[in-house]
Motif scaffolding. Structure first.
Motif, PDB file in Angstrom:
ATOM      1  N   LEU A 138      12.526 -26.403  19.712  1.00 45.48           N
ATOM      2  CA  LEU A 138      12.362 -26.147  21.266  1.00 45.48           C
ATOM      3  C   LEU A 138      10.909 -26.528  21.853  1.00 45.48           C
ATOM      4  O   LEU A 138      10.273 -26.078  22.408  1.00 45.48           O
ATOM      5  N   LEU A 139       9.763 -25.953  20.253  1.00 45.80           N
ATOM      6  CA  LEU A 139       8.401 -25.444  19.838  1.00 45.80           C
ATOM      7  C   LEU A 139       8.065 -26.487  19.864  1.00 45.80           C
ATOM      8  O   LEU A 139       8.326 -27.288  18.683  1.00 45.80           O
ATOM      9  N   SER A 140       6.603 -27.397  20.748  1.00 52.72           N
ATOM     10  CA  SER A 140       5.529 -27.619  19.449  1.00 52.72           C
ATOM     11  C   SER A 140       4.384 -26.682  19.516  1.00 52.72           C
ATOM     12  O   SER A 140       3.312 -26.022  19.806  1.00 52.72           O
ATOM     13  N   ARG A 141       3.608 -26.950  17.927  1.00 54.62           N
ATOM     14  CA  ARG A 141       2.585 -25.705  17.359  1.00 54.62           C
ATOM     15  C   ARG A 141       1.253 -26.582  17.493  1.00 54.62           C
ATOM     16  O   ARG A 141       1.249 -27.977  16.925  1.00 54.62           O
ATOM     17  N   THR A 142       0.224 -25.838  17.730  1.00 52.08           N
ATOM     18  CA  THR A 142      -0.656 -26.807  17.596  1.00 52.08           C
ATOM     19  C   THR A 142      -1.134 -26.830  16.087  1.00 52.08           C
ATOM     20  O   THR A 142      -1.711 -27.914  16.135  1.00 52.08           O
ATOM     21  N   ASP A 143      -0.675 -25.770  14.695  1.00 50.86           N
ATOM     22  CA  ASP A 143      -0.657 -26.235  13.895  1.00 50.86           C
ATOM     23  C   ASP A 143       0.245 -26.723  13.362  1.00 50.86           C
ATOM     24  O   ASP A 143       1.477 -25.291  13.475  1.00 50.86           O
ATOM     25  N   GLU A 144       0.348 -27.602  12.986  1.00 49.83           N
ATOM     26  CA  GLU A 144       2.207 -28.323  12.691  1.00 49.83           C
ATOM     27  C   GLU A 144       2.345 -28.199  11.509  1.00 49.83           C
ATOM     28  O   GLU A 144       3.855 -27.849  10.578  1.00 49.83           O
ATOM     29  N   ARG A 145       1.773 -27.309  10.387  1.00 46.61           N
ATOM     30  CA  ARG A 145       2.219 -26.744   9.326  1.00 46.61           C
ATOM     31  C   ARG A 145       2.318 -24.739   9.125  1.00 46.61           C
ATOM     32  O   ARG A 145       1.644 -24.389   9.214  1.00 46.61           O
ATOM     33  N   PRO A 146       3.793 -24.581   8.694  1.00 40.32           N
ATOM     34  CA  PRO A 146       4.291 -23.163   8.876  1.00 40.32           C
ATOM     35  C   PRO A 146       3.568 -22.874   7.824  1.00 40.32           C
ATOM     36  O   PRO A 146       3.268 -23.355   6.768  1.00 40.32           O
ATOM     37  N   ASP A 147       3.439 -21.652   7.670  1.00 42.92           N
ATOM     38  CA  ASP A 147       2.327 -20.992   6.195  1.00 42.92           C
ATOM     39  C   ASP A 147       3.891 -20.009   5.936  1.00 42.92           C
ATOM     40  O   ASP A 147       3.233 -19.531   4.690  1.00 42.92           O
ATOM     41  N   VAL A 148       4.955 -19.302   7.305  1.00 44.58           N
ATOM     42  CA  VAL A 148       5.835 -18.269   6.444  1.00 44.58           C
ATOM     43  C   VAL A 148       6.942 -18.654   6.865  1.00 44.58           C
ATOM     44  O   VAL A 148       6.977 -20.144   6.922  1.00 44.58           O
ATOM     45  N   SER A 149       7.513 -18.376   5.762  1.00 42.83           N
ATOM     46  CA  SER A 149       9.466 -18.888   5.647  1.00 42.83           C
ATOM     47  C   SER A 149      10.282 -17.724   6.173  1.00 42.83           C
ATOM     48  O   SER A 149       9.985 -16.360   5.222  1.00 42.83           O
ATOM     49  N   LEU A 150      11.075 -17.728   6.767  1.00 43.22           N
ATOM     50  CA  LEU A 150      12.095 -16.158   7.323  1.00 43.22           C
ATOM     51  C   LEU A 150      13.496 -17.386   6.853  1.00 43.22           C
ATOM     52  O   LEU A 150      13.883 -17.839   6.843  1.00 43.22           O
ATOM     53  N   ARG A 151      14.551 -15.810   6.083  1.00 40.38           N
ATOM     54  CA  ARG A 151      15.397 -16.326   5.540  1.00 40.38           C
ATOM     55  C   ARG A 151      16.825 -15.723   6.795  1.00 40.38           C
ATOM     56  O   ARG A 151      16.481 -15.212   7.371  1.00 40.38           O
ATOM     57  N   TRP A 152      17.081 -17.044   8.347  1.00 37.26           N
ATOM     58  CA  TRP A 152      17.905 -16.633   9.032  1.00 37.26           C
ATOM     59  C   TRP A 152      19.219 -16.411   8.346  1.00 37.26           C
ATOM     60  O   TRP A 152      19.789 -17.994   8.064  1.00 37.26           O
ATOM     61  N   ASP A 153      20.588 -15.306   8.515  1.00 33.47           N
ATOM     62  CA  ASP A 153      21.964 -15.463   8.340  1.00 33.47           C
ATOM     63  C   ASP A 153      22.177 -16.327   7.025  1.00 33.47           C
ATOM     64  O   ASP A 153      22.408 -16.729   6.765  1.00 33.47           O
ATOM     65  N   ARG A 154      21.614 -15.073   6.214  1.00 40.31           N
ATOM     66  CA  ARG A 154      21.565 -14.760   4.535  1.00 40.31           C
ATOM     67  C   ARG A 154      21.063 -16.803   4.228  1.00 40.31           C
ATOM     68  O   ARG A 154      20.343 -16.597   3.223  1.00 40.31           O
ATOM     69  N   ASP A 155      21.831 -17.745   4.604  1.00 39.78           N
ATOM     70  CA  ASP A 155      20.581 -19.116   3.613  1.00 39.78           C
ATOM     71  C   ASP A 155      19.906 -19.617   4.827  1.00 39.78           C
ATOM     72  O   ASP A 155      19.992 -21.108   3.929  1.00 39.78           O
ATOM     73  N   ARG A 156      19.707 -19.832   5.869  1.00 32.73           N
ATOM     74  CA  ARG A 156      18.904 -20.478   6.408  1.00 32.73           C
ATOM     75  C   ARG A 156      17.572 -20.404   6.379  1.00 32.73           C
ATOM     76  O   ARG A 156      17.460 -19.473   6.948  1.00 32.73           O
ATOM     77  N   PRO A 157      17.055 -21.666   5.620  1.00 37.06           N
ATOM     78  CA  PRO A 157      15.247 -20.930   5.645  1.00 37.06           C
ATOM     79  C   PRO A 157      14.394 -21.574   7.084  1.00 37.06           C
ATOM     80  O   PRO A 157      15.004 -22.217   7.718  1.00 37.06           O
ATOM     81  N   VAL A 158      13.810 -20.406   7.931  1.00 40.09           N
ATOM     82  CA  VAL A 158      13.379 -20.940   9.265  1.00 40.09           C
ATOM     83  C   VAL A 158      12.018 -20.693   8.799  1.00 40.09           C
ATOM     84  O   VAL A 158      11.265 -19.811   8.721  1.00 40.09           O
ATOM     85  N   ALA A 159      11.070 -22.499   9.241  1.00 38.05           N
ATOM     86  CA  ALA A 159       9.864 -22.016   9.262  1.00 38.05           C
ATOM     87  C   ALA A 159       9.053 -20.992  10.394  1.00 38.05           C
ATOM     88  O   ALA A 159       9.282 -21.213  11.169  1.00 38.05           O
TER      89      ALA A 159
END
Lengths: 422, 110
Positions: A7-28
């Motif tokens: 839903l968003l655009s980022r100035t830095d397009e490269r994510p540097d961390v990742s969380l796990r949402w709802d057990r298995d879905r990686p979210v950058a």
């Protein structure tokens, strides 16, 4: 646009961390993002089911006031996603739902077309009441206990006896602290948000010496205490018993909802909270969105988001879950993946009222009543109120904070030099 | 999904539920809170209080000059029991003691 398009655009397009949402879905995510911002970016908007009708819910205020971004984070339930900063590998889990995916309890909302008056709903016959007590009541509070009883680090207790306690680091709080410090007064300055959240609220950062991530949760006049707790990631909590001589309360204002049909859908957020979260992360809206609100406050937020502003009176209902559109009374529709509500802010009076201050209805919320100097309560301390907590002031809040701090100095300069700190 | 307009999302209180309660003769902030549960969820009225009072004032059911919110009590921010326990005197950690309850603040009768 698919359900999980960003839903968003980022100035830095490269994510540097990742969380796990709802057990298995990686979210950058990016370092410094809140969990809410990361989930919002990923289009993962549904964080829980509601108490009674079992409707899907998500984050609304995005600034630590409302109760619907509560999620389970690293095994601990009821954590605010909007004020928790993402760490790599963080496990984030929705709360208060039966199963992942379509939740059968949502039938309650579909089947009950009218209201549910719990004084009469399923009270008789008794057998029906027993079923209700056994099943329906337990649908609320499905949240399970923490994975572990012990926190990562033990909590500590600290006592403080400052000359002046300043609560709040918005414009009014910052200006007050500057004046008090320049006069050589000993100040304990706290705010419940973290530094990045405060910088996102106001451009100037001048936050030296602030005790951040510290929420004042209660005022106890008989015990002469203001009680606060500091919670920082990876550290044990610090409970603070504060016995100040003077208190400047600059707790600002909160964002109320606007009672429109389906104003509870995931994707309906507060406009101010959204602007602050985007600023904090250097992100911009990519998805179609609308602001609903009237007046200069709503117009300014719509400009900040670069999205159209709709008068609440023209809205028929919000559609989709998560939101897809706003249906207008004239039959037309505005596509929107996010609906940002911009009601006039309501003063955050709760804390200072506990300290004995009076409030009056100002048309938008309950504002603190104070004398000409800024005093609003006396007791074991003198309480002063400044900024939006006395009624929404916007940019003028800084001047108000400065003025109240000067009044405090004038009123106490003679006594403070002589009498010892309690 | 039904169309509902929420005033209090924490406790799922809709505008039409409030209207129903008003029809029953409940027009006071405190009465409406007790009957509908409005403001008793995790946010403790931070999101809904001003919406409720706007509704009452607009209908002439509350006097804007005298209307008051229900009492705000601690905790106004979340705090864990573990953090609260850190303030307990050392003796209570090994031997439970009873401590007199603090009296409610003056003026906060509701």
């Amino acid at each position: 646009m698919s359900r999980y398009d960003p839903l968003l655009s980022r100035t830095d397009e490269r994510p540097d961390v990742s969380l796990r949402w709802d057990r298995d879905r990686p979210v950058a995510a990016r370092r410094g993002d809140t969990v809410s911002l990361a989930l919002l970016d990923a289009g993962a908007l549904e964080t829980s089911r509601s108490a009674k009708y079992r409707r899907p819910r998500g984050a609304f205020c995005l600034r630590g006031d409302c109760g619907t971004c509560l999620v389970r984070i690293d095994g601990l339930p009821n954590r605010r996603a909007c004020t928790t900063v993402v760490r790599d590998g963080l496990q984030v889990q929705p709360q208060n739902r039966l199963v992942s995916g379509p939740d059968p309890s949502a039938l309650i909302d579909t089947m009950m077309r009218g209201d549910m008056d719990h004084h009469h709903f399923m009270v008789r016959p008794r057998v029906v009441n027993q079923i209700m007590q056994g099943v329906a009541r337990n649908l609320t509070g499905l949240g399970t206990l923490p994975d572990r009883a012990e926190p990562d680090a033990p909590a500590r207790h600290e006592e403080h006896h400052p000359d002046v306690l300043v609560v709040g680091a918005g414009l009014a709080g910052r200006a007050a602290v500057e004046v008090l410090r320049a006069a050589g007064r000993e100040v304990l300055w706290i705010d419940r948000l973290d530094r990045a959240g405060l910088v996102a609220q106001n451009d100037d950062d001048g936050l030296d010496g602030l005790c951040d991530q510290t929420g004042v949760f209660g005022v106890y006049p008989p015990e002469r205490l203001w009680a606060a707790v500091t919670e920082r990631p990876g550290e044990g909590a610090v409970l603070r018993s504060i016995a100040p001589r003077h208190v400047v309360v600059a707790t600002g204002a909160r964002d109320p909802t606007i009672p429109l049909p389906n104003n509870d859908r995931p994707g309906v957020v507060s406009a101010r909270g959204l602007v602050e979260q985007l600023r904090r992360s250097g992100a911009r809206l990519r998805a179609p969105a609308v602001v609903i609100g009237a007046g200069a406050h709503a117009q300014a937020l719509a400009r900040a988001l670069d999205r159209p502003c709709i008068d609440p009176a023209a809205v028929e209902r919000i559609e989709g879950s998560p939101v897809e559109a706003v249906r207008m009374r004239d039959g037309s529709a505005c596509e929107a993946r996010l609906v940002a509500l911009a009601a006039p802010p309501a003063p955050a009076y709760e804390l200072v009222r506990q300290a004995g201050a009076s409030v009056r209805w100002d048309g938008h919320g309950f504002a603190i009543v104070r004398d000409q100097a800024g005093r609003c309560a006396l007791g074991p301390w003198t309480v002063w109120a400044a900024g939006d907590v006395c009624g929404h002031q916007g940019l003028a809040a800084g001047d108000d904070g400065r003025r109240v701090a000067q009044a405090l100095l004038a009123a106490s300069s003679s006594s403070s030099a002589l009498s010892p700190t309690p | 999904m039904s169309r509902r307009s929420f005033v209090c999302r924490c406790e799922d209180v809709t505008r039409s539920e409030l209207e129903h309660a008003i029809e029953l003769g409940l027009t006071d902030v405190e009465e409406l809170k007790r009957y509908t549960g409005l403001g008793t969820g995790p946010c403790q009225g931070k999101e809904c209080m001003s919406v409720l009072v706007s509704l009452l004032v607009d209908r002439g059911l509350a006097d804007p000059g005298t209307v008051q919110p229900f009492t705000a009590r601690p905790p106004t921010e979340p705090v864990t029991l573990g953090a609260l326990a850190s303030a307990a005197p050392r003796a209570t950690q090994t031997k439970p003691q009873t401590r007199p309850q603090s009296k409610p603040q003056s003026g906060g009768t509701r």
